[in-house]
Scaffold this motif. Sequence first.
Motif, short mmCIF file in Angstrom:
data_model
loop_
_atom_site.label_atom_id
_atom_site.label_comp_id
_atom_site.label_asym_id
_atom_site.label_seq_id
_atom_site.Cartn_x
_atom_site.Cartn_y
_atom_site.Cartn_z
N THR A 195 -100.44 7.03 -53.64
CA THR A 195 -100.23 5.62 -53.32
C THR A 195 -99.41 5.54 -52.03
O THR A 195 -98.82 6.53 -51.59
N GLU A 196 -99.34 4.35 -51.44
CA GLU A 196 -98.54 4.19 -50.23
C GLU A 196 -97.08 4.52 -50.50
O GLU A 196 -96.42 5.17 -49.68
N ALA A 197 -96.56 4.08 -51.62
CA ALA A 197 -95.16 4.36 -51.97
C ALA A 197 -94.93 5.86 -52.13
O ALA A 197 -93.92 6.40 -51.66
N GLN A 198 -95.86 6.54 -52.79
CA GLN A 198 -95.74 7.99 -52.96
C GLN A 198 -95.82 8.71 -51.62
O GLN A 198 -95.07 9.66 -51.37
N ALA A 199 -96.73 8.25 -50.75
CA ALA A 199 -96.90 8.88 -49.44
C ALA A 199 -95.63 8.75 -48.60
O ALA A 199 -95.19 9.71 -47.95
N LYS A 200 -95.01 7.58 -48.62
CA LYS A 200 -93.81 7.35 -47.82
C LYS A 200 -92.64 8.23 -48.28
O LYS A 200 -91.77 8.58 -47.49
N GLN A 201 -92.65 8.59 -49.56
CA GLN A 201 -91.57 9.44 -50.08
C GLN A 201 -91.65 10.87 -49.53
O GLN A 201 -90.70 11.64 -49.67
N ARG A 202 -92.76 11.22 -48.89
CA ARG A 202 -92.90 12.56 -48.32
C ARG A 202 -92.30 12.65 -46.92
O ARG A 202 -92.22 13.73 -46.35
N PHE A 203 -91.86 11.50 -46.34
CA PHE A 203 -91.44 11.45 -44.94
C PHE A 203 -89.94 11.25 -44.78
O PHE A 203 -89.30 10.52 -45.52
N TYR A 204 -89.43 11.88 -43.72
CA TYR A 204 -88.04 11.70 -43.30
C TYR A 204 -88.05 11.54 -41.79
O TYR A 204 -88.40 12.48 -41.07
N ALA A 205 -87.72 10.35 -41.31
CA ALA A 205 -87.74 10.06 -39.87
C ALA A 205 -86.33 10.18 -39.31
O ALA A 205 -85.38 9.58 -39.83
N VAL A 206 -86.20 10.96 -38.25
CA VAL A 206 -84.90 11.21 -37.63
C VAL A 206 -84.98 10.82 -36.16
O VAL A 206 -85.89 11.25 -35.44
N ASP A 207 -84.04 10.00 -35.73
CA ASP A 207 -83.98 9.61 -34.32
C ASP A 207 -82.55 9.83 -33.83
O ASP A 207 -81.76 10.52 -34.48
N LYS A 208 -82.20 9.23 -32.72
CA LYS A 208 -80.87 9.46 -32.13
C LYS A 208 -79.74 9.06 -33.07
O LYS A 208 -78.63 9.59 -32.99
N GLN A 209 -79.99 8.13 -34.01
CA GLN A 209 -78.95 7.71 -34.96
C GLN A 209 -78.81 8.68 -36.13
O GLN A 209 -77.88 8.56 -36.91
N GLY A 210 -79.74 9.63 -36.25
CA GLY A 210 -79.79 10.51 -37.41
C GLY A 210 -80.95 10.11 -38.31
O GLY A 210 -81.93 9.51 -37.85
N LEU A 211 -80.85 10.43 -39.60
CA LEU A 211 -81.88 10.00 -40.55
C LEU A 211 -81.90 8.48 -40.59
O LEU A 211 -80.85 7.84 -40.68
N LEU A 212 -83.09 7.92 -40.52
CA LEU A 212 -83.20 6.46 -40.46
C LEU A 212 -83.14 5.84 -41.86
O LEU A 212 -83.92 6.21 -42.75
N PHE A 213 -82.20 4.92 -42.02
CA PHE A 213 -82.01 4.19 -43.29
C PHE A 213 -82.37 2.72 -43.10
O PHE A 213 -82.52 2.23 -41.97
N GLU A 214 -82.46 2.02 -44.22
CA GLU A 214 -82.80 0.60 -44.20
C GLU A 214 -81.83 -0.21 -43.35
O GLU A 214 -82.21 -1.21 -42.73
N ASP A 215 -80.56 0.21 -43.32
CA ASP A 215 -79.54 -0.56 -42.60
C ASP A 215 -79.20 0.04 -41.22
O ASP A 215 -78.21 -0.36 -40.60
N THR A 216 -80.01 0.98 -40.74
CA THR A 216 -79.77 1.57 -39.42
C THR A 216 -79.98 0.51 -38.34
O THR A 216 -80.97 -0.24 -38.37
N ASP A 217 -79.08 0.44 -37.39
CA ASP A 217 -79.20 -0.52 -36.30
C ASP A 217 -80.34 -0.12 -35.35
O ASP A 217 -80.58 1.07 -35.11
N GLY A 218 -81.01 -1.14 -34.80
CA GLY A 218 -82.00 -0.91 -33.74
C GLY A 218 -83.32 -0.34 -34.18
O GLY A 218 -84.03 0.28 -33.38
N LEU A 219 -83.69 -0.53 -35.44
CA LEU A 219 -84.98 -0.01 -35.91
C LEU A 219 -86.14 -0.71 -35.21
O LEU A 219 -86.12 -1.93 -35.01
N THR A 220 -87.17 0.05 -34.83
CA THR A 220 -88.37 -0.54 -34.24
C THR A 220 -89.33 -0.91 -35.37
O THR A 220 -89.22 -0.40 -36.49
N PRO A 221 -90.30 -1.79 -35.11
CA PRO A 221 -91.28 -2.13 -36.14
C PRO A 221 -92.01 -0.90 -36.69
O PRO A 221 -92.31 -0.84 -37.89
N ALA A 222 -92.27 0.08 -35.83
CA ALA A 222 -92.98 1.28 -36.27
C ALA A 222 -92.12 2.15 -37.18
O ALA A 222 -92.64 2.88 -38.04
#
Length: 543
Positions: free
Chosen positions: A313-340
């Motif tokens: 499912t989409e929810a299951q698929a998303k659980q396989r991903f960890y996105a890391v940018d200049k802020q570190g691991l991206l969380f729901e409350d991370t500042d400056g998130l892009t739509p993507a």
Amino acid sequence: MAQSESILNNPFLNKGTAFTNEERQALGLVGMLPSKVQTITEQTTQAYGQFQSKTTDLEKRIFLMNLFNENRTLFYHLMADHVVEFMPIVYDPVVAESIEQYNELFLAPQNAAFISVDDPEAIEASLENAAGGRDIRLVVVTDAEGILGMGDWGVNGVDIAIGKLMVYTAAAGIDPAQVLPVSIDAGTNNQKLLADPLYLGNRHQRIYGPQYEAVIDRFVTAQQKLFPEALLHWEDFGRANAQAILDKYKTKIATFNDDIQGTGMVVLAGILGALNISKESITDQRILSFGAGTAGMGIANQIMDELKQAGLTEAQAKQRFYAVDKQGLLFEDTDGLTPAQKPFVRKRSEFQNADALTDLATIVKTIQPTILIGTSTQPGAFTESIVKEMAAHTPRPIIFPLSNPTKLAEAKAEDLIKWTDGKALVATGIPAADVTYKGVTYQIGQGNNALMYPGLGFGLIAATAKVLNEATLSAACHALGGIVDTSKPGASVLPPVSKITEFSQTLAQVVAQSILDQKLNKEPIASAEQAVAAMKWRPEYKN
């Protein structure tokens, strides 16, 4: 201009010294060329000798571009003989030098269309004038805000579109008279360019928002009106616009964004190739994307679509991903998130050490990824300790340091093989030599979009596709990932660029067949194989 001069100055018609005596008589060329009538083979030998005499890669590129401006057929005949040698010269990585020096090196517009955000009324005329009555089937457009590894280069970035189309023709065989590079000049935030008196683009900051969006919409409307059969390829748009533009048009017309989908497709194909070697399932992987820009999130989206095709499912698929940018691991409350980025954020409650997940070493130790993908442009980011930590928790770590040019790569293939005692399955963003370690020669796959987009685009055009959807993208990825021989020790996860002309035709047929199977073709097509074969252009002079 006399007919004779017109022909000699038209790169689509010019044969130079290969015009026969009969043609010279008929076209008014008598006395305008040396007496010797050369074959295209003789011209190619002569041109290659001139190419070899150049001492730097940039000089070689300038020579090839001059030949391109004079005689398209000869240029592609020469490139067909030396495709592996020429690919990095006409495109990545040498194109970066060309872009940086575009103002100083400019000689000809190379049949590109230049659209200005300051003159939207001229968009349709700009496209029509640049096409010059040609039957355009492929448009590559860039606003050059987000050139990978380079950033914002304004109108200079038109060289990206031109180079991309060269690869389309050399790899897949699209007729060079049927392509159109387009530059959308929305201004630039590159202060170096704005301060350069030789800069050829709009001398103001980039335009965003409704004015920019209106220009894009006007461009698409004009493109569809003038070239209704054409595939529209987006290239190197910035984070703020790339995904939004693709989302707006992808269900309406035949279009794709190579940085989002093309990069994602090649990486997915490489992962599928790696999993063919390790005999593991994609649904069991933990994927860490280091660099959550346009390319990184495009890769994540492509892999997620594949996970859903594999039954998650989409929810299951998303659980396989960890996105890391200049802020570190991206969380729901991370500042400056892009739509993507937003679909791939995690909850802090998932981790006991959430506040510490700001550096790659801590993140890798916590998450224990099985796949590590780098699009960060942070050189050396995949350190020995990080790679060894990853390898301690998975038998065949899949590690793709994709940032280019070479100086920006997250790691070297040779180091990754050594640090993991030959267990890593590696693809790089730039060409990498074979690595010999403990008696085994490891072939290193190149995560080069050129492995995918020429065959993909050619197949879409040949099949007269209405749109490009997830099913066709998946079919292309499986086709590319299944080409390599996984039984060979040290096998590459992707096929070599040296075989690009062969497997681009295979890809094109798979893509065309997918379009026909889904009944997404605009015109009746009897056979995908026949449609692809009939459209293939060959660099030979026509009588």
